[in-house]
Scaffold this active site. Structure first.
Site, PDB file in Angstrom:
ATOM      1  N   ASP A   1       0.913  -0.872   0.127  1.00 18.27           N
ATOM      2  CA  ASP A   1      -0.071  -0.352  -0.217  1.00 18.27           C
ATOM      3  C   ASP A   1       0.970   0.834   0.260  1.00 18.27           C
ATOM      4  OD1 ASP A   1      -2.071   1.442   0.398  1.00 18.27           O
ATOM      5  OD2 ASP A   1      -2.951   1.582   2.225  1.00 18.27           O
TER       6      ASP A   1
ATOM      7  N   ASP B   1       2.686   5.398  -5.535  1.00 13.76           N
ATOM      8  CA  ASP B   1       2.281   6.524  -4.899  1.00 13.76           C
ATOM      9  C   ASP B   1       2.956   7.280  -5.689  1.00 13.76           C
ATOM     10  OD1 ASP B   1       0.748   8.792  -4.600  1.00 13.76           O
ATOM     11  OD2 ASP B   1       0.153   8.227  -2.563  1.00 13.76           O
TER      12      ASP B   1
ATOM     13  N   GLY C   1      -9.069   5.436   1.426  1.00 15.17           N
ATOM     14  CA  GLY C   1      -9.719   5.759   2.913  1.00 15.17           C
ATOM     15  C   GLY C   1     -11.449   5.760   2.658  1.00 15.17           C
ATOM     16  N   SER C   2     -11.855   4.476   2.437  1.00 13.18           N
ATOM     17  CA  SER C   2     -13.270   4.478   2.012  1.00 13.18           C
ATOM     18  C   SER C   2     -13.984   3.468   3.293  1.00 13.18           C
ATOM     19  CB  SER C   2     -13.662   3.418   0.900  1.00 13.18           C
ATOM     20  OG  SER C   2     -12.852   4.435  -0.036  1.00 13.18           O
ATOM     21  N   SER C   3     -13.108   4.017   4.298  1.00 11.47           N
ATOM     22  CA  SER C   3     -13.806   2.897   5.468  1.00 11.47           C
ATOM     23  C   SER C   3     -15.575   4.261   5.918  1.00 11.47           C
ATOM     24  CB  SER C   3     -12.788   3.498   6.815  1.00 11.47           C
ATOM     25  OG  SER C   3     -12.075   2.298   7.103  1.00 11.47           O
TER      26      SER C   3
ATOM     27  N   ASN D   1     -10.340   0.447  -0.509  1.00 12.38           N
ATOM     28  CA  ASN D   1      -9.630   0.161   0.718  1.00 12.38           C
ATOM     29  C   ASN D   1      -9.967   0.582   2.318  1.00 12.38           C
ATOM     30  OD1 ASN D   1      -7.473   0.017  -1.144  1.00 12.38           O
ATOM     31  ND2 ASN D   1      -5.713   2.275  -0.592  1.00 12.38           N
TER      32      ASN D   1
ATOM     33  N   ASP E   1      -9.466   0.581   6.199  1.00  9.21           N
ATOM     34  CA  ASP E   1      -8.085   0.521   7.573  1.00  9.21           C
ATOM     35  C   ASP E   1      -8.886   0.625   8.777  1.00  9.21           C
ATOM     36  OD1 ASP E   1      -5.641   0.430   9.416  1.00  9.21           O
ATOM     37  OD2 ASP E   1      -4.953   1.631   7.749  1.00  9.21           O
TER      38      ASP E   1
HETATM   39 ZN    ZN Z   1      -4.439   5.219   1.003  1.00 11.19          ZN
END
Ligand code: ZN
Length: 350
Positions: free
Chosen positions: A83, A105, A224-226, A266, A268
């Site tokens: 990641d 990235d 950032g998709s929590s 993603n 986390d």
């Molecule tokens: Zn990320």
């Protein structure tokens, strides 16, 4: 089952019209929680480690745990992904360990904080793609800059400063040949994503849809998709935590994304909250306990529950047995002969 190419896993998800959760790991219990959920829901899965995770767990401990997960779960396709790689060297070392996918990235400079130029991003990403594809390894790139900071990585901000420009996304895909592309549509890393339930003014699903229309062969990635559900925040706070109320990305927006080319999601923060809530509860209710198993076991179960819910919501549940893993060496041939080339000018003519 050996670790699977993330490209194959995402190509299959595209065929099946579902998304695949990419869950971050730092330790054995998190890996076990993901595998418990994958087994229960019969899901293919992406396990990912940040640079911070690799440093925390030490590379070899973490990678051997993933290999154990693959050996113990022969019916579950698992891709192991780096990641937010910040440099060619980070990606190269992950590939040397045996990761089957890396994110370069290049939206940020090597410090992981300063936004880079478009040309710098193209250059470093292209270099990683050439190296990785020769070895059958998948590459995710990023165009636009996500908000927030996680594990010391990120430009900060709200996520609205550097929304991905669809023209640039197309040019980036053409010039780099990435398999998957993370785009910035207003999401941020960490727990504090939105100060109210997000609408179209802060979460740009229209941008995502526009990019997918022009890049139908590149798998899109939502970072950032929590969802940061209130129930998970409440458990933490009920047992002594001090989280300010916050909003994540609603599941229905992620599902809209999945209908429009999002294949990797993603997650986390939700798992961190579940683990912390479960541990706090044991500490608060039974302060006499001091055996780590007394709180790590419920923590692991709490995370497995969240992961299983996401697997069902993203649609990957039930798809573990759909396909046989193609060896990485065969995938490398597909890159070499051009059959796996996703560059818009080439993919469109196939
Ligand atoms: Zn990320």
């Amino acid at each position: 089952m050996p670790l699977v190419s993330m490209r194959q896993l995402l190509d299959e998800a595209a065929k099946g019209g579902y998304g695949v959760g990419a869950f971050n790991v730092n330790d054995m219990e998190q890996i076990q929680a993901i595998m418990m959920a994958a087994k229960q829901t019969k899901s293919p899965v992406i396990v990912q480690a940040s640079r911070g995770a690799r440093a925390f767990a030490e590379d070899l401990y973490l990678f051997r745990l993933i290999q154990a997960a693959a050996e113990l779960n022969p019916d579950i396709p698992i891709a192991m992904h780096q990641d937010h790689g910040n440099s060619f060297e980070t990606c190269r070392s992950a590939i040397a360990l045996g990761y089957t996918s890396v994110m370069m990235d290049g939206s940020l400079k090597e410090d992981g904080k300063t936004p880079s130029t478009f040309l710098e991003n193209v250059e470093v990403t292209r270099k990683v793609v050439e190296y990785a594809h020769e070895r059958g390894v998948t590459v995710e790139g990023e165009i636009g800059v996500l908000g927030g900071v996680e594990d010391g990585h990120g430009a900060g901000g709200t996520g609205l400063e550097h929304i991905t420009d669809p023209d640039q996304a197309v040019e980036f895909a053409e010039r780099t040949g990435v398999d998957a592309l993370a785009i910035a549509i207003g999401t941020s890393h960490g727990a504090y994503k939105f100060t109210k339930k997000p609408d179209g003014s802060v979460l740009k699903m229209d941008v995502l849809i526009a990019i997918h229309k022009r890049l139908p062969h590149t798998h899109l990635v939502m970072h950032g998709s929590s969802s940061v559900p209130k129930e998970l925040q409440d458990i933490v706070n009920q047992y002594g935590g001090k989280l300010k109320q916050t909003w994540g990305v609603p599941i229905e927006e992620i599902q809209l994304g999945i209908r429009n080319g999002v294949r990797k999601i993603n997650v986390d923060t939700d798992n961190r909250l579940a683990i912390t809530g479960a541990i706090r509860k044991v500490f608060a209710e039974t302060p006499e306990k001091f055996d780590p198993r007394d709180y790590m076991k419920p923590a692991r179960e709490a995370m497995a529950k969240v992961v299983a819910a996401r697997m069902t919501e993203f649609g990957q549940a039930g798809h573990a047995g759909d396909y046989k893993p193609i060896p990485i060496t065969e995938i490398a041939k597909g890159y070499a002969d051009g059959s796996l080339d996703t560059r818009p000018s080439l993919a469109a003519s196939r």
